[in-house]
Design a protein around this motif. Structure first.
Motif, PDB file in Angstrom:
ATOM      1  N   MET A   1       0.832  -1.210   0.000  1.00 12.61           N
ATOM      2  CA  MET A   1       0.000   0.000   0.000  1.00 12.61           C
ATOM      3  C   MET A   1       0.862   1.253   0.000  1.00 12.61           C
ATOM      4  SD  MET A   1      -2.663  -1.440   2.828  1.00 12.61           S
ATOM      5  CE  MET A   1      -3.412   0.151   3.113  1.00 12.61           C
ATOM      6  N   ALA A   2       1.968   1.202   0.739  1.00 22.12           N
ATOM      7  CA  ALA A   2       2.880   2.344   0.778  1.00 22.12           C
ATOM      8  C   ALA A   2       4.306   1.817   0.882  1.00 22.12           C
ATOM      9  CB  ALA A   2       2.557   3.232   1.964  1.00 22.12           C
ATOM     10  N   PRO A   3       5.169   2.141  -0.057  1.00 23.08           N
ATOM     11  CA  PRO A   3       4.835   2.846  -1.285  1.00 23.08           C
ATOM     12  C   PRO A   3       4.022   1.937  -2.215  1.00 23.08           C
ATOM     13  CG  PRO A   3       7.098   2.104  -1.359  1.00 23.08           C
ATOM     14  CD  PRO A   3       6.586   1.785   0.016  1.00 23.08           C
ATOM     15  N   TYR A   4       3.244   2.533  -3.092  1.00 20.65           N
ATOM     16  CA  TYR A   4       2.414   1.738  -3.990  1.00 20.65           C
ATOM     17  C   TYR A   4       3.305   0.977  -4.971  1.00 20.65           C
ATOM     18  CZ  TYR A   4      -0.877   0.446  -7.631  1.00 20.65           C
ATOM     19  OH  TYR A   4      -1.609  -0.264  -8.546  1.00 20.65           O
ATOM     20  N   ALA A   5       2.921  -0.283  -5.235  1.00 26.71           N
ATOM     21  CA  ALA A   5       3.664  -1.100  -6.190  1.00 26.71           C
ATOM     22  C   ALA A   5       2.757  -1.429  -7.375  1.00 26.71           C
ATOM     23  CB  ALA A   5       4.145  -2.383  -5.536  1.00 26.71           C
ATOM     24  N   SER A   6       3.286  -1.309  -8.572  1.00 32.54           N
ATOM     25  CA  SER A   6       2.524  -1.649  -9.777  1.00 32.54           C
ATOM     26  C   SER A   6       2.373  -3.164  -9.867  1.00 32.54           C
ATOM     27  CB  SER A   6       3.232  -1.110 -11.019  1.00 32.54           C
ATOM     28  OG  SER A   6       4.513  -1.700 -11.142  1.00 32.54           O
ATOM     29  N   ASP A   7       1.573  -3.607 -10.834  1.00 39.02           N
ATOM     30  CA  ASP A   7       1.345  -5.046 -10.977  1.00 39.02           C
ATOM     31  C   ASP A   7       2.622  -5.819 -11.253  1.00 39.02           C
ATOM     32  OD1 ASP A   7      -1.307  -4.627 -10.516  1.00 39.02           O
ATOM     33  OD2 ASP A   7      -1.901  -4.619 -12.626  1.00 39.02           O
ATOM     34  N   ASN A   8       3.603  -5.153 -11.886  1.00 35.91           N
ATOM     35  CA  ASN A   8       4.868  -5.835 -12.179  1.00 35.91           C
ATOM     36  C   ASN A   8       5.903  -5.651 -11.059  1.00 35.91           C
ATOM     37  OD1 ASN A   8       5.563  -3.186 -12.494  1.00 35.91           O
ATOM     38  ND2 ASN A   8       6.355  -3.355 -14.584  1.00 35.91           N
ATOM     39  N   GLY A   9       5.462  -5.148  -9.892  1.00 36.05           N
ATOM     40  CA  GLY A   9       6.351  -5.050  -8.737  1.00 36.05           C
ATOM     41  C   GLY A   9       7.248  -3.841  -8.721  1.00 36.05           C
ATOM     42  N   MET A  10       6.905  -2.793  -9.495  1.00 35.13           N
ATOM     43  CA  MET A  10       7.716  -1.578  -9.506  1.00 35.13           C
ATOM     44  C   MET A  10       7.238  -0.639  -8.407  1.00 35.13           C
ATOM     45  SD  MET A  10      10.250  -0.069 -11.108  1.00 35.13           S
ATOM     46  CE  MET A  10      10.331  -0.767 -12.757  1.00 35.13           C
ATOM     47  N   VAL A  11       8.176  -0.160  -7.591  1.00 35.19           N
ATOM     48  CA  VAL A  11       7.872   0.770  -6.502  1.00 35.19           C
ATOM     49  C   VAL A  11       8.521   2.108  -6.832  1.00 35.19           C
ATOM     50  CG1 VAL A  11       8.319   1.282  -4.082  1.00 35.19           C
ATOM     51  CG2 VAL A  11       7.646  -1.010  -4.741  1.00 35.19           C
ATOM     52  N   TYR A  12       7.714   3.172  -6.852  1.00 39.78           N
ATOM     53  CA  TYR A  12       8.220   4.498  -7.189  1.00 39.78           C
ATOM     54  C   TYR A  12       8.420   5.301  -5.899  1.00 39.78           C
ATOM     55  CZ  TYR A  12       6.857   3.294 -11.930  1.00 39.78           C
ATOM     56  OH  TYR A  12       6.736   2.677 -13.151  1.00 39.78           O
ATOM     57  N   LEU A  13       9.667   5.760  -5.681  1.00 34.89           N
ATOM     58  CA  LEU A  13       9.964   6.542  -4.483  1.00 34.89           C
ATOM     59  C   LEU A  13       9.703   8.018  -4.732  1.00 34.89           C
ATOM     60  CD1 LEU A  13      13.269   4.926  -3.170  1.00 34.89           C
ATOM     61  CD2 LEU A  13      10.903   4.274  -2.749  1.00 34.89           C
ATOM     62  N   ASP A  14       9.331   8.717  -3.636  1.00 39.04           N
ATOM     63  CA  ASP A  14       9.032  10.143  -3.740  1.00 39.04           C
ATOM     64  C   ASP A  14      10.162  11.004  -3.203  1.00 39.04           C
ATOM     65  OD1 ASP A  14       6.417   9.523  -4.673  1.00 39.04           O
ATOM     66  OD2 ASP A  14       5.856   9.055  -2.610  1.00 39.04           O
ATOM     67  N   VAL A  15      10.921  10.455  -2.244  1.00 37.85           N
ATOM     68  CA  VAL A  15      12.020  11.207  -1.646  1.00 37.85           C
ATOM     69  C   VAL A  15      13.248  10.312  -1.574  1.00 37.85           C
ATOM     70  CG1 VAL A  15      10.551  12.741  -0.301  1.00 37.85           C
ATOM     71  CG2 VAL A  15      11.267  10.569   0.680  1.00 37.85           C
ATOM     72  N   GLU A  16      14.406  10.937  -1.611  1.00 39.09           N
ATOM     73  CA  GLU A  16      15.657  10.212  -1.474  1.00 39.09           C
ATOM     74  C   GLU A  16      15.950  10.044   0.013  1.00 39.09           C
ATOM     75  OE1 GLU A  16      18.058   7.867  -2.434  1.00 39.09           O
ATOM     76  OE2 GLU A  16      17.943   9.077  -4.261  1.00 39.09           O
ATOM     77  N   SER A  17      15.979   8.790   0.470  1.00 31.61           N
ATOM     78  CA  SER A  17      16.213   8.510   1.888  1.00 31.61           C
ATOM     79  C   SER A  17      16.880   7.150   2.006  1.00 31.61           C
ATOM     80  CB  SER A  17      14.889   8.514   2.654  1.00 31.61           C
ATOM     81  OG  SER A  17      15.086   8.079   3.990  1.00 31.61           O
ATOM     82  N   PRO A  18      17.772   7.000   3.001  1.00 29.06           N
ATOM     83  CA  PRO A  18      18.423   5.683   3.174  1.00 29.06           C
ATOM     84  C   PRO A  18      17.477   4.620   3.723  1.00 29.06           C
ATOM     85  CG  PRO A  18      19.100   7.178   4.913  1.00 29.06           C
ATOM     86  CD  PRO A  18      18.297   8.001   3.941  1.00 29.06           C
ATOM     87  N   THR A  19      16.323   5.079   4.279  1.00 25.57           N
ATOM     88  CA  THR A  19      15.359   4.119   4.823  1.00 25.57           C
ATOM     89  C   THR A  19      14.021   4.276   4.116  1.00 25.57           C
ATOM     90  OG1 THR A  19      14.665   5.641   6.566  1.00 25.57           O
ATOM     91  CG2 THR A  19      16.471   4.125   7.079  1.00 25.57           C
ATOM     92  N   LEU A  20      13.216   3.239   4.196  1.00 21.18           N
ATOM     93  CA  LEU A  20      11.913   3.250   3.533  1.00 21.18           C
ATOM     94  C   LEU A  20      10.889   2.608   4.459  1.00 21.18           C
ATOM     95  CD1 LEU A  20      10.224   3.741   0.932  1.00 21.18           C
ATOM     96  CD2 LEU A  20      10.847   1.421   0.225  1.00 21.18           C
ATOM     97  N   TYR A  21       9.793   3.328   4.679  1.00 24.04           N
ATOM     98  CA  TYR A  21       8.683   2.773   5.454  1.00 24.04           C
ATOM     99  C   TYR A  21       7.777   2.013   4.490  1.00 24.04           C
ATOM    100  CZ  TYR A  21       4.291   2.462   8.013  1.00 24.04           C
ATOM    101  OH  TYR A  21       3.147   1.989   8.597  1.00 24.04           O
ATOM    102  N   ILE A  22       7.498   0.766   4.829  1.00 25.15           N
ATOM    103  CA  ILE A  22       6.689  -0.088   3.967  1.00 25.15           C
ATOM    104  C   ILE A  22       5.425  -0.495   4.717  1.00 25.15           C
ATOM    105  CG2 ILE A  22       6.585  -2.323   2.795  1.00 25.15           C
ATOM    106  CD1 ILE A  22       9.572  -2.063   2.298  1.00 25.15           C
ATOM    107  N   GLU A  23       4.312  -0.384   4.023  1.00 22.74           N
ATOM    108  CA  GLU A  23       3.031  -0.790   4.581  1.00 22.74           C
ATOM    109  C   GLU A  23       2.308  -1.613   3.527  1.00 22.74           C
ATOM    110  OE1 GLU A  23      -1.090   1.372   6.007  1.00 22.74           O
ATOM    111  OE2 GLU A  23       0.806   2.430   6.307  1.00 22.74           O
TER     112      GLU A  23
END
Length: 779
Positions: free
Chosen positions: A450-472
């Protein structure tokens, strides 16, 4: 005639002189090469001598010595024997032959050769010594004594007396042996071996004081002499001076830490001192150094038994069976130890059964995968004693009878309703365990980010450059979830909830993907790889519309309506047009049923918008539509003709979007199917006024807009509406374009195409609108 004879004799004499000069050169070259240790050249030169003069005894001897140096012993023996045949009185030749015969293991011949050397040179003490040494090795001790006596009459040396003492000691003539060793010390007080011999024979004569005196002299000359220390160990053991024996053995071990026999010797002394832990530690170290020496296990087993540790003793006796299967004493001791252990450990507790795999249900049922013919069960029996037998449904199960708390496996049929396991230990304490069998589902969980959103082919688009990523995200499964891991990080989720949401923070520095692994409580698992796309970071950085999403609903493959090619073409066309604009993410849904549409807009899109903090959203519907009683409908792929209830009322879309409009600044719904209807939107009374890209209020203030085609009939495959919309975006020369500009272009084009009604544009009724608008910002 007389002249001729003179000439012939002269020629022969010249020839003899030339030949004689040649082999003299060869012998000289041979000697020189031997001295330089160039044995190959020496052999070649000496062979030339022998070829020229076959009775040259020195050449035979020297070539034999060269063969000895090159380890060609058989050839060396032949040459050295030839030298002794040519010159039988040469003592050195016999001595050399004796030495090589000894090296080849021909001890009797070696002793004879050394004897001949001694006969030919009464002063060659070394010949007597070597003969005596060989005779001792042949266990001809009396002859060895005689050999040394023969030399002693001529030349008294320390070494001769020492060798004589060794021979006498071997005859157990300890008194005379001690005399000989003392004579050896008399002639050379630094002869350590003589001091050792004296000490040993004195100990045999029980004269420990003199023995210790000799040992002290030997150790004064060589403080690290192992033989001297070992003799002193034996004397101290004999006199019950165990502590001193331990001290000497500890020193020996420090000098030879890799030799197991010394650890075993010290272990024996510790055992005698009743220091069982120390004894066991030493035996264990010895076994570590030489694990295949069954006598070491034997010694440690005795130590364990004295310490009343019969279990460990039995293990060592079992090891003896492995390394020495025919050792009767060990086998007998093993049986006796087992009997003692049996009596000591007798208990009355019943065995306990633990099912290891698969997991039991909360109510204690055996859970087996549905549709599996045979299921392997892993289990373990826990008991204080060894297990005598295990039966599963009356059939013997295979397990290691020598193992305490043995694990075992068995198979059951998935059709079995019940499984019975009986276990009895060696004391006949028994228990029967009965389990009901329950079939479980076999589908792997489904992963949805759900966050970040992933396309059907598993592509995740980031909005900010950060060494960590919150995944939901959320998991879908028929069963409860047992484990969720994201790139090795344990995700948080409610273990008692079906289809739980999960979250985690992971490190993504220098990574281009991450993996999500999920497993349900029945072991059904899935691992999905998501690719990280950082292109959106630059897009979002200066986009006044904020994070912008486009949602396509493409319905083409209908069950009860005509299938369409147009929606697929339209979506492809619009994606191409949007490629030039700052769109952070495109969600593409195809061939949705009514229930899927309702769930998507009321739950899934809401969660995605909230979790991903979307600022602007465009929803585009391409497919069949209906306009009935002033109400617009989208036609799901499972809709039935003339059954209004099976259509998707776009007022339901409005109701769903109201629940998350507070998260959205700009909402734009585009429906290329039919009119939306007055209950969905508020129509513009005039041509929409085009907004300016530099108008900050237009981007910051909320907007809720809808643009729909004007037809009341089903969709067609060639949409002028979509064609002009895409064309306007593609031809736009400016850095941005407001929706009003596109509306005017589309409306004009549709009117010119001869359509009876113009497309409709307005605000979505019921959604907050502050007179902002939807801008498309170019990359």
């Amino acid at each position: 005639m007389k002249k001729q004879l003179i000439l012939i004799f002269t020629a022969a004499l010249c020839s003899l002189n030339v030949s004689s000069q040649a082999y003299f050169a060869y012998i000289k070259n041979g000697e020189k090469a031997y001295a330089a240790k160039d044995y190959k050249t020496a052999i070649e030169e000496l062979t030339k001598v022998i070829d020229a003069k076959a009775d040259h005894d020195k050449a035979w001897n020297l070539r034999g010595l060269s063969f000895e140096e090159t380890n060609s012993m058989d050839r060396a023996v032949l040459d050295l024997k030839k030298a002794t045949e040519l010159e039988p009185k040469n003592a050195q030749y016999h001595f050399d032959l004796g030495r090589v015969l000894y090296k080849t293991g021909k001890l009797d011949e070696s002793a004879s050769a050394y004897g001949l050397a001694a006969e030919n040179d009464k002063k060659m003490t070394s010949a007597y010594e070597q003969k005596a040494i060989v005779l001792i090795e042949l266990k001809k001790f009396q002859e060895a004594v005689a050999a040394t006596d023969g030399a002693i009459g001529t030349n008294k040396t320390s070494n001769l007396y020492y060798i004589k003492g060794v021979a006498q000691d071997s005859l157990m003539d300890f008194q005379n042996a001690s005399n000989s060793f003392n004579r050896a010390v008399f002639y050379d007080s630094k002869n350590v071996k003589a001091h050792l011999g004296a000490a040993f024979t004195f100990s045999k004569l029980k004269d420990y004081e003199k023995s210790m005196t000799s040992l002290d002299k030997a150790l004064a000359l060589d403080a690290n002499n192992i033989e001297a220390l070992l003799v002193r160990v034996e004397i101290n053991k004999e006199q019950n001076n165990s502590t001193k024996a331990i001290d000497d053995l500890t020193k020996i071990i420090s000098l030879n830490p890799e030799l197991p026999k010394y650890f075993a010797m010290r272990g024996e002394v510790y055992l005698k001192m009743s220091q069982h832990p120390n004894a066991i530690a030493d035996y264990s170290k010895a076994i570590q150094l030489k694990s295949d020496d069954y006598m070491l296990y034997y010694q440690r087993a005795k130590a364990y038994e004295i310490a009343l540790d019969y279990k460990s003793a039995i293990k060592d006796y079992e090891s003896i069976k492995k390394y020495a299967p025919y050792d009767g004493t060990a086998l007998k001791m093993l049986d006796e130890a087992k009997k003692r252990l049996y009596d000591l450990n007798k208990e009355s507790n019943n065995p306990k059964l633990t099912i290891l795999e698969p997991k039991l249900s909360a109510s204690g049922e055996l859970q087996v995968p549905k549709g599996t013919e045979k299921v392997k069960i892993k289990a373990k029996i826990n008991d204080e004693s060894n297990i005598e037998f295990i039966k599963v449904n009356g059939t013997d199960a295979f397990f290691d009878k020598d193992s305490l708390n043995p694990a075992f496996t068995f198979e059951i049929n998935s059709a079995d309703k019940e499984v019975s396991v009986s276990a009895f230990d060696v004391y006949q304490n028994g228990e029967t365990f009965t389990y009901k069998v329950k079939e479980t589902e076999v589908k792997a969980p489904e992963i949805k980010l759900m966050a970040p959103y992933a396309s059907d082919n598993g592509m995740v688009y980031l909005d900010v450059e950060s060494p960590t990523l919150y995944i939901e995200g959320v998991l879908s499964d028929e069963s409860l979830i047992g484990k969720i891991m994201i790139d090795g990080t344990v995700a948080s989720f409610a273990t008692e909830e079906l289809n739980p949401k999960f979250s985690a923070n992971i490190t993504i520095a220098n990574k281009d993907n991450f993996k999500v692994y999920a497993e349900d409580i029945y072991g059904n698992s899935i691992e999905k790889t998501f690719t990280i796309n950082r292109e959106n970071i630059a897009i979002l950085a200066d986009n006044p519309m904020g994070k912008t999403w486009v949602v396509f609903i493409e319905n083409a493959d209908y069950k009860n309506f005509a299938s369409l090619d147009g929606p697929t073409k339209d979506v492809t066309m619009m994606k191409s047009a949007f490629a030039k604009y700052k769109i952070n993410n495109i969600v593409h849904k195809s061939n949705m049923t009514k229930s899927q549409l309702e769930k998507f807009f009321s739950i899934e899109l809401r969660d995605l918008v909230r979790s991903n903090q979307v600022n602007s959203i465009l929803v585009w519907y391409a497919g069949h539509g209906k306009f009935i009683n002033e109400t617009g409908y989208w036609v799901p792929v499972d809709a039935k003709r003339d059954e209004e209830f099976t259509y998707f009322n776009i007022n339901n879309l409005k109701a769903a979007m109201q629940s998350y409009s507070k998260y959205i600044t700009h909402t734009l719904v585009i429906t290329d199917a039919c009119e939306s209807g007055p209950s969905f939107y508020q129509a513009m009374r005039s041509t929409p006024k085009e907004k300016n890209c530099n108008d900050w209020q237009a981007t910051k203030f909320k907007s809720s807009q809808v643009f729909s085609s004007a037809g009341y009939e089903l969709a067609v495959d060639n949409s002028q509406f979509t064609k002009t919309f895409a064309g306007t975006l593609a031809a736009n020369p400016n850095s941005c374009i407001p929706i009003e500009t596109i509306v005017n272009k589309v409306s004009s084009a549709v009117e010119k195409s001869g359509a009876s009604q113009k497309p409709k544009f307005g605000k979505i009724a019921g959604l907050e609108d502050e007179d902002g608008t939807f801008f498309f910002i170019k990359k």
